[in-house]
Design an enzyme around this catalytic site. Structure first.
Site, PDB file in Angstrom:
ATOM      1  CE  LYS A 105      43.461 -39.609  14.523  1.00  0.00           C
ATOM      2  NZ  LYS A 105      43.219 -39.947  15.883  1.00  0.00           N
ATOM      3  CD  GLU A 129      54.854 -36.447  20.727  1.00  0.00           C
ATOM      4  OE1 GLU A 129      55.924 -35.828  20.741  1.00  0.00           O
ATOM      5  OE2 GLU A 129      54.709 -37.522  20.122  1.00  0.00           O
ATOM      6  CB  VAL A 132      51.543 -39.908  15.390  1.00  0.00           C
ATOM      7  CG1 VAL A 132      51.994 -41.316  15.018  1.00  0.00           C
ATOM      8  CG2 VAL A 132      51.350 -39.063  14.143  1.00  0.00           C
ATOM      9  N   GLY A 134      48.940 -41.464  20.222  1.00  0.00           N
ATOM     10  CA  GLY A 134      48.480 -40.999  21.540  1.00  0.00           C
ATOM     11  C   GLY A 134      49.577 -40.622  22.501  1.00  0.00           C
ATOM     12  N   GLY A 187      32.575 -50.836  22.640  1.00  0.00           N
ATOM     13  CA  GLY A 187      33.078 -49.464  22.529  1.00  0.00           C
ATOM     14  C   GLY A 187      34.535 -49.360  22.104  1.00  0.00           C
ATOM     15  CD  GLU A 190      34.673 -44.090  16.707  1.00  0.00           C
ATOM     16  OE1 GLU A 190      33.472 -43.785  16.820  1.00  0.00           O
ATOM     17  OE2 GLU A 190      35.569 -43.615  17.431  1.00  0.00           O
ATOM     18  CG  ASP A 201      43.480 -43.562  12.809  1.00  0.00           C
ATOM     19  OD1 ASP A 201      43.289 -42.373  13.100  1.00  0.00           O
ATOM     20  OD2 ASP A 201      44.145 -44.344  13.526  1.00  0.00           O
ATOM     21  CE  LYS A 205      46.338 -42.473  14.828  1.00  0.00           C
ATOM     22  NZ  LYS A 205      45.711 -43.618  15.506  1.00  0.00           N
TER      23      LYS A 205
HETATM   24  P1  NDP Z   1      35.196 -35.388  20.673  1.00  0.00           P
HETATM   25  O1  NDP Z   1      34.127 -35.477  19.643  1.00  0.00           O
HETATM   26  O2  NDP Z   1      35.088 -36.204  21.896  1.00  0.00           O
HETATM   27  O3  NDP Z   1      35.342 -33.855  21.126  1.00  0.00           O
HETATM   28  C1  NDP Z   1      35.311 -32.787  20.227  1.00  0.00           C
HETATM   29  C2  NDP Z   1      35.122 -31.521  21.028  1.00  0.00           C
HETATM   30  O4  NDP Z   1      35.190 -30.411  20.151  1.00  0.00           O
HETATM   31  C3  NDP Z   1      33.771 -31.451  21.717  1.00  0.00           C
HETATM   32  O5  NDP Z   1      33.927 -30.875  22.992  1.00  0.00           O
HETATM   33  C4  NDP Z   1      32.966 -30.503  20.817  1.00  0.00           C
HETATM   34  O6  NDP Z   1      31.984 -29.768  21.532  1.00  0.00           O
HETATM   35  C5  NDP Z   1      34.051 -29.585  20.348  1.00  0.00           C
HETATM   36  N1  NDP Z   1      33.775 -28.962  19.060  1.00  0.00           N
HETATM   37  C6  NDP Z   1      33.545 -29.564  17.876  1.00  0.00           C
HETATM   38  N2  NDP Z   1      33.324 -28.635  16.920  1.00  0.00           N
HETATM   39  C7  NDP Z   1      33.410 -27.438  17.515  1.00  0.00           C
HETATM   40  C8  NDP Z   1      33.248 -26.093  17.062  1.00  0.00           C
HETATM   41  N3  NDP Z   1      32.966 -25.821  15.789  1.00  0.00           N
HETATM   42  N4  NDP Z   1      33.402 -25.096  17.952  1.00  0.00           N
HETATM   43  C9  NDP Z   1      33.685 -25.359  19.251  1.00  0.00           C
HETATM   44  N5  NDP Z   1      33.847 -26.614  19.737  1.00  0.00           N
HETATM   45  C10 NDP Z   1      33.696 -27.628  18.881  1.00  0.00           C
HETATM   46  O7  NDP Z   1      36.569 -35.675  19.896  1.00  0.00           O
HETATM   47  P2  NDP Z   1      37.945 -36.222  20.523  1.00  0.00           P
HETATM   48  O8  NDP Z   1      38.239 -35.475  21.757  1.00  0.00           O
HETATM   49  O9  NDP Z   1      37.911 -37.698  20.560  1.00  0.00           O
HETATM   50  O10 NDP Z   1      38.993 -35.834  19.364  1.00  0.00           O
HETATM   51  C11 NDP Z   1      39.480 -34.528  19.216  1.00  0.00           C
HETATM   52  C12 NDP Z   1      40.681 -34.567  18.279  1.00  0.00           C
HETATM   53  O11 NDP Z   1      41.710 -35.392  18.835  1.00  0.00           O
HETATM   54  C13 NDP Z   1      40.393 -35.162  16.901  1.00  0.00           C
HETATM   55  O12 NDP Z   1      41.143 -34.476  15.935  1.00  0.00           O
HETATM   56  C14 NDP Z   1      40.875 -36.598  17.036  1.00  0.00           C
HETATM   57  O13 NDP Z   1      41.257 -37.178  15.791  1.00  0.00           O
HETATM   58  C15 NDP Z   1      42.090 -36.408  17.914  1.00  0.00           C
HETATM   59  N6  NDP Z   1      42.504 -37.582  18.659  1.00  0.00           N
HETATM   60  C16 NDP Z   1      41.588 -38.260  19.419  1.00  0.00           C
HETATM   61  C17 NDP Z   1      41.996 -39.355  20.167  1.00  0.00           C
HETATM   62  C18 NDP Z   1      41.047 -40.087  21.050  1.00  0.00           C
HETATM   63  O14 NDP Z   1      41.468 -41.058  21.685  1.00  0.00           O
HETATM   64  N7  NDP Z   1      39.769 -39.675  21.130  1.00  0.00           N
HETATM   65  C19 NDP Z   1      43.395 -39.833  20.109  1.00  0.00           C
HETATM   66  C20 NDP Z   1      44.272 -39.008  19.336  1.00  0.00           C
HETATM   67  C21 NDP Z   1      43.830 -37.940  18.621  1.00  0.00           C
HETATM   68  P3  NDP Z   1      30.778 -30.518  22.313  1.00  0.00           P
HETATM   69  O15 NDP Z   1      31.429 -31.126  23.513  1.00  0.00           O
HETATM   70  O16 NDP Z   1      29.837 -29.434  22.676  1.00  0.00           O
HETATM   71  O17 NDP Z   1      30.240 -31.503  21.350  1.00  0.00           O
HETATM   72  N1  HSE Z   2      40.792 -44.737  16.190  1.00  0.00           N
HETATM   73  C1  HSE Z   2      42.165 -44.669  16.596  1.00  0.00           C
HETATM   74  C2  HSE Z   2      42.673 -46.050  16.941  1.00  0.00           C
HETATM   75  C3  HSE Z   2      42.367 -43.787  17.810  1.00  0.00           C
HETATM   76  O1  HSE Z   2      41.901 -47.009  16.941  1.00  0.00           O
HETATM   77  O2  HSE Z   2      43.867 -46.174  17.204  1.00  0.00           O
HETATM   78  C4  HSE Z   2      42.507 -42.355  17.496  1.00  0.00           C
HETATM   79  O3  HSE Z   2      43.729 -42.124  16.842  1.00  0.00           O
END
Ligand code: NDP
Ligand code: HSE
Length: 432
Positions: A105, A129, A132, A134, A187, A190, A201, A205
């Site tokens: 987002k 999808e 915004v 989840g 947890g 953040e 954030d 969205k």
């Molecule tokens: P994480 O930090 O948990 O995961 C990020 C992943 O991307 C990791 O596996 C990391 O590798 C990999 N990565 C980062 N940079 C690179 C790169 N340059 N090349 C290859 N791999 C890379 O993030 P999230 O999964 O929490 O979030 C991912 C996306 O989803 C974000 O845009 C977030 O805003 C969005 N999002 C997250 C939600 C949530 O609940 N967490 C909800 C809705 C949206 P490595 O594992 O080796 O560090």
């Molecule tokens: N940090 C967001 C929240 C989750 O608290 O809703 C990822 O979008």
């Protein structure tokens, strides 16, 4: 059976969730779509990163280009996050004519216009999808379910962290700082909470939803944003006494030629369904001119809820590839070039004001005179008894007034000698 090769970038919370859900429900997807989704490769930053969901090393690479540029990969899921390399990842895939699924987002908020333009130019699609709310299928609902509606009002509780903090502050009569600290330990928040608690954030969205609902890309700079740091337990208690709950609300309203797009903590009537959305849950209330009022509720973040949304986009993109029909209802269509955002100063709403005043004769009259001269109406007043000559909270509920008029009057009130602390102003949303 036809097969679509998927390449993923990111194996963290969301990527790991997608991998796990794909393993669990991949064959169900195949039966429903008539296409097998073959997860070919996953790019991560480092192989030895500890992961909640284990991914076989044979699937992993540390080179995202090896995923995007692999000629066998037909569909790319960007689940890495960030707004620099992720932009390059998505643009590279789109230039190759590959559909992209993203949960990002922050990136869409900053560069959505450019990315959707690139998707159009290269005759492919960008699905989002998961960006915004989840697991709530709100993008699909706006894009397809409400395609025959003008969206007049959209209200969203779209940040789980803020909703969790405000819910606990109300339930426990606790202060913001105390609940935030505990949420960080547990947890739920953040260590660096600004993105969530300062409203950014939600801004990302709500900007995406507003753009989709109104057909022009809304730049984050045009969205009025306030977070929840200044919400005190006193205001939560007074609001409750008056029959309201304070929620961080994303608001998209079309009440004239322009559209109000804003994020701020608002008092909402306890009788409204959004007042009862508690804890980390998200909810979005949408009013369409044909459908009327609708409500969407669910988990706005986390491994599984977000994976559910990503899988839904992967399914759509796979069907596009299967039938070669990339333009059923494109994920975002710019169709309203004259659309404009209403400056917050001109937005009209009701207000809650808390003043710290010295309880002596004439104070209320002076405050009322300032409001009266600005043509601002008072709808109710509360002042606890028994504070003669001393400082006391004075709560005013105010009728509809433009924001600029209200803040102007309040700054004049703040200069009165009887006012002992900076006034608190919160907006009231009545959903009318
Ligand atoms: P994480 O930090 O948990 O995961 C990020 C992943 O991307 C990791 O596996 C990391 O590798 C990999 N990565 C980062 N940079 C690179 C790169 N340059 N090349 C290859 N791999 C890379 O993030 P999230 O999964 O929490 O979030 C991912 C996306 O989803 C974000 O845009 C977030 O805003 C969005 N999002 C997250 C939600 C949530 O609940 N967490 C909800 C809705 C949206 P490595 O594992 O080796 O560090
Ligand atoms: N940090 C967001 C929240 C989750 O608290 O809703 C990822 O979008």
């Amino acid at each position: 059976m036809q097969q679509v090769n998927l390449g993923m970038i990111g194996g963290g919370t969301v990527g790991g969730g997608v991998f796990q859900a794909w393993r669990r429900n991949g064959s169900l997807l195949t039966s429903r779509l008539g296409v097998r989704i073959n997860l070919l490769k996953i790019a991560v930053k480092a192989f030895d990163e500890p992961r909640k969901v284990e991914i076989p090393e044979a699937l992993m690479t540390t080179d995202w280009r090896a995923v995007v540029e692999d000629p066998r990969v037909q569909l790319v899921a960007e689940l890495a996050g960030g707004t620099t390399v992720a932009r390059e990842m998505i643009l590279t895939a789109l230039r190759l004519g590959k559909p992209v699924v993203t949960a990002n987002k922050a990136l869409l908020s900053a560069h959505g216009e450019e990315l959707f333009e690139a998707a159009k130019r290269h005759q492919t699609n960008l699905y989002y999808e998961a960006s915004v709310a989840g697991g709530i299928p709100i993008i699909k609902a706006l894009r397809e379910g409400f395609v025959g509606n003008r969206i007049t009002h959209l209200y969203g509780i779209v940040n789980g962290t803020c909703n969790y903090i405000l819910s606990r502050m109300k339930a426990e009569g606790a202060d913001f700082a105390e609940v935030l600290r505990d949420a960080q330990v547990q947890g739920y928040a953040e260590a660096e909470p600004s993105l969530d608690v300062d409203g950014f954030d939600s801004m990302h969205k709500i900007g995406i939803l507003a753009s989709l609902a109104h057909g022009f890309w809304i730049q984050p700079g045009s969205i009025h944003v306030e977070g929840i740091r200044r919400i005190s337990r006193l205001d939560i208690q007074f609001a409750a006494q008056l029959g309201y709950t304070i929620k961080l609300l994303g608001i998209v309203k079309k009440t004239g030629p322009r559209i109000q797009v804003s994020v701020y903590p608002a008092l909402i009537p306890d009788t409204h369904v959004l007042a009862n959305v508690g804890g980390v849950f998200n909810a979005i209330f949408v009013r369409g001119d044909v459908v009327g009022d609708t409500l969407f509720y669910g988990r706005g973040a986390g491994q599984d809820a977000t994976a559910s949304a990503v899988l839904s986009d992967i399914a759509d993109a796979a069907l596009d590839l299967k039938f070669g029909t990339r333009h059923r209802i494109p994920p975002f269509v710019s169709h309203n070039p004259r659309g404009r955002v209403l400056p917050m100063a001109r937005a009209v709403c009701r207000y809650y004001i808390r003043l710290d005043v010295v309880d002596r004769p004439g104070v209320l009259a002076r405050i009322a005179a300032i409001l009266g001269r600005a043509r601002i109406g008072i709808s109710s007043v509360i002042q606890p008894e028994g504070h003669e000559g001393r400082s006391v909270p004075l709560i005013l509920m105010i009728h509809d007034a433009p924001n600029a008029v209200m803040t102007g009057a309040l700054s004049r009130i703040a200069k009165l000698s009887a006012i002992k602390a900076a006034p608190v102003l919160l907006r009231v949303e009545t959903f009318s």
